[in-house]
Scaffold this active site. Sequence first.
Site, PDB file in Angstrom:
ATOM      1  N   ASP A 478      -4.591  -2.946  21.114  1.00  0.00           N
ATOM      2  CA  ASP A 478      -5.690  -2.196  20.512  1.00  0.00           C
ATOM      3  C   ASP A 478      -5.146  -1.059  19.638  1.00  0.00           C
ATOM      4  O   ASP A 478      -3.968  -0.684  19.737  1.00  0.00           O
ATOM      5  CB  ASP A 478      -6.546  -1.632  21.652  1.00  0.00           C
ATOM      6  CG  ASP A 478      -8.006  -1.484  21.282  1.00  0.00           C
ATOM      7  OD1 ASP A 478      -8.324  -1.521  20.083  1.00  0.00           O
ATOM      8  OD2 ASP A 478      -8.826  -1.313  22.192  1.00  0.00           O
ATOM      9  N   ASP A 548     -16.370  -5.002  17.750  1.00  0.00           N
ATOM     10  CA  ASP A 548     -16.885  -4.553  19.048  1.00  0.00           C
ATOM     11  C   ASP A 548     -18.360  -4.899  19.191  1.00  0.00           C
ATOM     12  O   ASP A 548     -18.922  -4.749  20.271  1.00  0.00           O
ATOM     13  CB  ASP A 548     -16.711  -3.034  19.186  1.00  0.00           C
ATOM     14  CG  ASP A 548     -15.332  -2.682  19.728  1.00  0.00           C
ATOM     15  OD1 ASP A 548     -14.646  -3.583  20.241  1.00  0.00           O
ATOM     16  OD2 ASP A 548     -14.953  -1.496  19.649  1.00  0.00           O
TER      17      ASP A 548
END
Length: 744
Positions: A478, A548
């Site tokens: 990430d 997301d």
Amino acid sequence: MPVSVHERNKQFHLYNDRVSYILEVLPNGNMGQLYYGRRLRDREDFSALREFTNRPITSWPMKELPSFSLEFTRQEYPAFGTTDFRQGAYEVIPEDGSHISDFKYVGHRIGAGKPDLPGLPHAYVEDDSEAETLEILLRDGVTGAVLTLTYTVFAHMAAIARSAEFKNEGRQVLQLNRALSMSVDFPDSRFEWMQFSGAWGRERAPKVRPLQQGLTAIESMRGHSSSQQNPFVILKRPETTEYSGEAYGFSLVYSGNFLAQAEVDVYDVTRFSMGINPRNFSWRLEPGASFRTPEVLMTYADDGLNGLSGTIHTLLRSRVARGYWRDRPRPVLLNNWEATGMEFTEDDIVRIARKGAEVGVELFVLDDGWFGHRTEYSGLGDWFVDRSKLPNGVKGLADRINALGLKFGIWIEPEMVNEDSELFRTHPEYVLCTPDRSKSLGRNQLVLDFSNPEVVDYIYDMLMKAFDGANISYIKWDMNRSITECYSAALPPEKQGEVYHRYILGVYSLYEKLIAAYPELLFESCASGGCRFDAGMLYYAPQAWCSDDTDAGERVRIQYGSSYGYPISSWGSHVSVCPNQQLGRSTPLYTRAGVAFFGAFGYEMDLNSLSDEEIEEVKKQVAFMKERRELIQFGRFYRLRDPYKEELGAWMVVAPDRSEAIVGLYQRTVPLNGGFLQVKLQGLDPEKDYSINGGLVRGGDELMAYGLRPRDAADHPLTALYPENIPQELSRDFDSRLYYLSAL
Ligand code: DGJ
């Protein structure tokens, strides 16, 4: 021979059966551009493609040739300031502070195959017969700098890879202030510019506008490629559609700051250029040193945008993505992020994973929260296990997950640190920050100085210790904030312009180290969802978390937009709970799966929260994906209906031999008493008949020319995937249907 050289006219023709690219040595020794487009027959002389006329009020670089001005001459890798006033591709500053360069042709090399770009991601070949490479060598007589322009033409794809290298063969230090990867001049400006822009949660939405005289540009200055602008651009003709017409794709194989721009001059010449963003960039070239730009993959199609995407998908999937997972069907995964956030115990995780094993999931991924004293404000950078959550370490949990019959994967954010962390307390000098200035926060975190190899090694060692002995099959990498106050404590003042680029090289080097340590590991790149969705990342991680935003309605759009420049196998896409955590919207479970199937598929929830009926539905979804994933991940993808423009979105994948296909239809809001619906398919064999969901038989020709109707499958359920009694027409908002077509 895909590269032919016409010595007499000093012209170079790169071609295969679909595309031609022609350049030449200009009268002053610079490189000129003659043609880029549909394949031309090779011939001795392409001079007829030169646009040339005397123009008033121009300057000329050669006394003896007043009719020759760079102002209106099409060029390959132009410089500003020697009669061309447009945007140049590079700028070299010698010690006297001047801004002028003049690189003249000194020779060329041709070789089979494609050379590597050390330290940078790049396209590659597996056999030298797949491509041929032309290197043009140019020299600046004053500074002694040598410029190499590299072109690789692929034999079986309408694709050309370009990059440039500067080598300082002189005696003085040179400052490179601009070094784009490529520049190409088209003779006209009848183009529409297509970019893929957005923001967190709504990434890669296509935006189209006609080119006009002046500049059209997108860029990132965030230190990552960004969800705001994607380093992929299409130039298409105004008449080009999804199925016909010319389109040119430009994919930058790079994950940092970038610039893509088109400049239309007053004579309607279009200059397209792309590469590292020159803003805040400079590179010091000591004598003997060299600088290599990232690569741009230039793709061409004369059969529309779907044709262009088909080439890009094949190229990125099979000749940029690498490694163990490139050609393997991706495991169905279950991730705990939306289920637990950072708060969990080992038993919670095992309980979630056990349910996953029950429905047939193959890989469990432990997301953020397992390390340091992790909260929203603390712990990042401390890559040691939080024993209060995982008393038996990563290995202990991985063993329990493996015992359930699942592979184990784990989340990391190696480039970041919280101020409240042992790492920051011990090594405050490891963060990027400008002396005497405040440090801006993003998600409560700071960015580590990955331009410093010592920091990269430090993080690598910590990770290896944390993972020690654990059977890890997957890493989700990430990156959740942009870089600000960019400055490295490890570099002298005169090298601060190198930090952004060195940072990305550091990221790539950590990927290489981890890949070397775990060659069979599957990487998924992630940066708040889609902030690092670029061709560079695919070289290390064959899949990327798309966004997301896991709402199915939005995901249809995001994945549709992503499909222009990136293959399905690269779109991480998961089914999540409803109401959706980001948007609050509820969509049917079958729609959530029907969208996520088109991608690297998984679940992002606690499956224990589902009802027994839903669990039965999930089991069928997982079984369906396992049965069909090769077709989906490696088939030919076509966009059929644009969900940005219509209330119905549609796409399909077709097997390379056209023996089977899967079609997805996705309704946004549904009209009451709506019209008849036909969706014209693509890529089928017109001579063959296809059964739809094992029932009704219709001709490939008919399905492509008239279209598929939702009711064609009414009596024959793929509907194993759907609840009972589903109406034949799409009947409610965010309804959807899937059709499996099999040639008879
Ligand atoms: C952002 C990612 O996109 C999410 O999937 C999740 O991994 C969180 N970060 C964890 O902090």
